[in-house]
Write an enzyme that holds these catalytic residues in place. Structure first.
Site, short mmCIF file in Angstrom:
data_model
loop_
_atom_site.label_atom_id
_atom_site.label_comp_id
_atom_site.label_asym_id
_atom_site.label_seq_id
_atom_site.Cartn_x
_atom_site.Cartn_y
_atom_site.Cartn_z
N HIS A 131 0.99 -1.11 -0.03
CA HIS A 131 -0.12 0.01 0.03
C HIS A 131 0.94 1.38 0.00
O HIS A 131 2.02 1.17 0.26
CB HIS A 131 -0.89 -0.17 1.16
CG HIS A 131 -0.44 0.13 2.55
ND1 HIS A 131 0.47 -0.76 3.02
CD2 HIS A 131 -0.56 1.08 3.69
CE1 HIS A 131 1.03 -0.63 3.99
NE2 HIS A 131 0.13 0.62 4.49
N HIS A 154 1.83 3.91 1.91
CA HIS A 154 2.07 4.77 2.98
C HIS A 154 3.73 4.50 2.86
O HIS A 154 4.36 3.60 2.71
CB HIS A 154 1.54 3.83 4.49
CG HIS A 154 0.18 4.33 4.60
ND1 HIS A 154 -0.45 3.45 5.35
CD2 HIS A 154 -0.63 5.27 4.15
CE1 HIS A 154 -1.81 4.20 5.65
NE2 HIS A 154 -1.70 5.23 4.78
N ASP A 205 6.10 4.04 4.96
CA ASP A 205 6.89 3.27 5.61
C ASP A 205 7.07 1.76 4.72
O ASP A 205 7.76 1.16 5.14
CB ASP A 205 6.51 2.75 6.99
CG ASP A 205 5.00 2.60 6.95
OD1 ASP A 205 4.17 3.00 6.52
OD2 ASP A 205 4.69 1.50 7.96
N HIS A 206 6.14 1.81 3.65
CA HIS A 206 6.33 0.60 2.79
C HIS A 206 6.86 0.79 1.56
O HIS A 206 6.99 -0.02 0.69
CB HIS A 206 4.96 0.18 2.70
CG HIS A 206 4.41 -0.39 4.25
ND1 HIS A 206 4.43 -1.89 4.56
CD2 HIS A 206 3.92 0.33 4.96
CE1 HIS A 206 3.74 -1.94 5.68
NE2 HIS A 206 3.77 -0.62 6.22
N HIS A 250 -7.38 -1.19 5.27
CA HIS A 250 -6.36 -0.34 6.03
C HIS A 250 -7.00 1.23 5.67
O HIS A 250 -8.21 1.08 5.01
CB HIS A 250 -4.96 -0.53 5.56
CG HIS A 250 -3.97 0.14 6.20
ND1 HIS A 250 -3.99 0.12 7.42
CD2 HIS A 250 -3.00 0.72 5.92
CE1 HIS A 250 -2.79 0.83 7.94
NE2 HIS A 250 -2.13 1.13 6.87
N ASP A 305 -0.46 -3.58 5.86
CA ASP A 305 -0.90 -3.41 7.42
C ASP A 305 -2.53 -3.60 7.28
O ASP A 305 -3.21 -3.35 6.09
CB ASP A 305 -0.89 -1.93 7.47
CG ASP A 305 0.71 -1.25 7.69
OD1 ASP A 305 1.57 -2.32 7.70
OD2 ASP A 305 0.95 -0.09 7.63
N HIS A 323 6.28 -5.18 12.33
CA HIS A 323 5.35 -3.80 12.11
C HIS A 323 5.12 -3.36 13.64
O HIS A 323 4.13 -2.89 13.77
CB HIS A 323 4.19 -3.82 11.32
CG HIS A 323 3.97 -2.53 10.70
ND1 HIS A 323 2.96 -1.79 11.41
CD2 HIS A 323 4.09 -1.99 9.65
CE1 HIS A 323 2.59 -0.44 10.56
NE2 HIS A 323 3.53 -0.62 9.36
ZN LIG Z 1 2.84 0.47 8.05
ZN LIG Z 2 -0.03 1.63 6.63
#
Ligand SMILES: [Zn+2]
Ligand SMILES: [Zn+2]
Length: 327
Positions: free
Chosen positions: A62, A64, A66-67, A142, A212, A270
């Site tokens: 996805h 975001h 952090d990914h 999410h 997530d 995570h």
């Molecule tokens: Zn994340």
């Molecule tokens: Zn996320």
């Protein structure tokens, strides 16, 4: 044939001195698949001595940061290193315009093509179908469209016993049909049953990656019995309300799902930086699932034909800590 997973990043939204944001490297028979690409992923690939030119497929769960923040640097390095091989990126569709705009602004000469595979829909879909492995999406829930990934080996052919080839004089043209399960008929009409000629191949192996997401009990049927199951555990039960609000899961919820789905091995990761260590995650998960692994950057898990998972930790010194600062 290898079937192994290296954890490149196990933190949640914020990197810490111990943990990078999410990224996994999955090796299926020396085919390298990068799953998510948090900031610093290329540095982790270097630290753990993975030749990243061998990565031809990147799966982004996805959009975001952090990914995905690590993708920009990684692709830049691919260009600088003279990569020529096509790069396949599977992600929610918006990534293409973001990445192309970034590459047009900062881009160097690039001699390789990026092939985008948009992930859409709310039902599982097969997104990669190769001779030895398939990849299906696991639609998650999410705050932005999000997909997990189910990697599964293809059913292998039966193994033919070497000694019977000579003993029954099996011609080359008949070897494949025998491996496919057929009997062998000798020129005089005598039938040699397949069971005499072959033995079963090793069982197919599977890996499911889910992050997530709010906990989704309904995915149990799709991931039933997988050999290795990675699920996010951003929070502990005392913060369950926060997990619900931010569409994340707790360690206990993830472990209960693992139990319901009958997975063979569970890894949680995570972890939110609000916690200092991972120990409470293990304790909470253990109430539901007998043996849980907590991801650390540099851990390598390998699924052997016997079904065992061997764990080696590349940097055990800091294993267990999440965050040693106050922010
Ligand atoms: Zn994340
Ligand atoms: Zn996320």
């Amino acid at each position: 044939v290898s079937f192994s997973l290296t954890i490149l990043g196990s933190s949640s939204a914020i990197p810490t001195s111990q943990r990078f944001p999410t990224a996994h490297l999955f090796n299926a028979g020396e085919r390298f698949f990068l799953i998510d690409c948090g900031e610093g992923t290329q540095i982790q690939l270097r630290r753990f001595r993975i030749r990243f030119g061998r990565i031809n497929h990147i799966f982004i769960s996805h959009l975001h940061g952090d990914h995905v923040f690590g993708l920009f640097g990684l692709i830049s390095s691919f260009g600088l290193m003279g990569r020529k091989t096509d790069l396949h990126i599977f992600s929610p569709p918006q990534l293409e315009s973001i990445l192309e705009s970034h590459l047009n602004t900062f881009g160097h000469e690039r001699q390789f093509a990026i092939i985008y595979h948009p992930l859409t829909g709310s039902k599982p879909k097969r997104i990669l179908d190769e001779a030895r492995i398939s990849v299906d999406t696991i639609p998650l829930k999410h705050s932005t469209p999000c997909y997990g990934f189910l990697f599964r080996e293809k059913e292998k052919l039966r193994n033919i016993r070497k000694e019977v080839i000579r003993f029954y004089n099996i011609p080359v043209k008949d070897i494949m049909p025998v491996k496919e399960g057929n009997d062998f008929v000798q020129p005089d009409g005598t039938v040699i049953p397949n069971a005499v000629l072959t033995y079963a191949p090793p069982p197919v192996r599977s890996y499911a990656y889910c992050t997530d997401t709010q906990i989704l009990p309904k995915i149990a049927s799709q991931i039933e019995g997988v050999d290795l199951f990675y699920h996010e555990a951003t929070f502990l039960r005392k913060d369950e309300a926060l997990a619900k609000k931010t569409l994340h899961s707790t360690a206990g919820q993830a472990a209960k799902l693992a139990l319901d789905a009958g997975v063979k091995n569970l890894i949680l990761g995570h972890f939110s930086v609000r916690y200092k260590t991972v120990q409470p995650f293990a304790e909470e998960a253990a109430l539901h699932y007998p043996e849980v692994h907590l991801a650390n950057d540099g851990d390598v898990y390998s699924i052997e034909p016997g079904g065992l998972v061997f764990l080696k930790s590349i940097q055990s010194a800091t294993a267990g800590q999440i965050n040693d600062t106050d922010t």
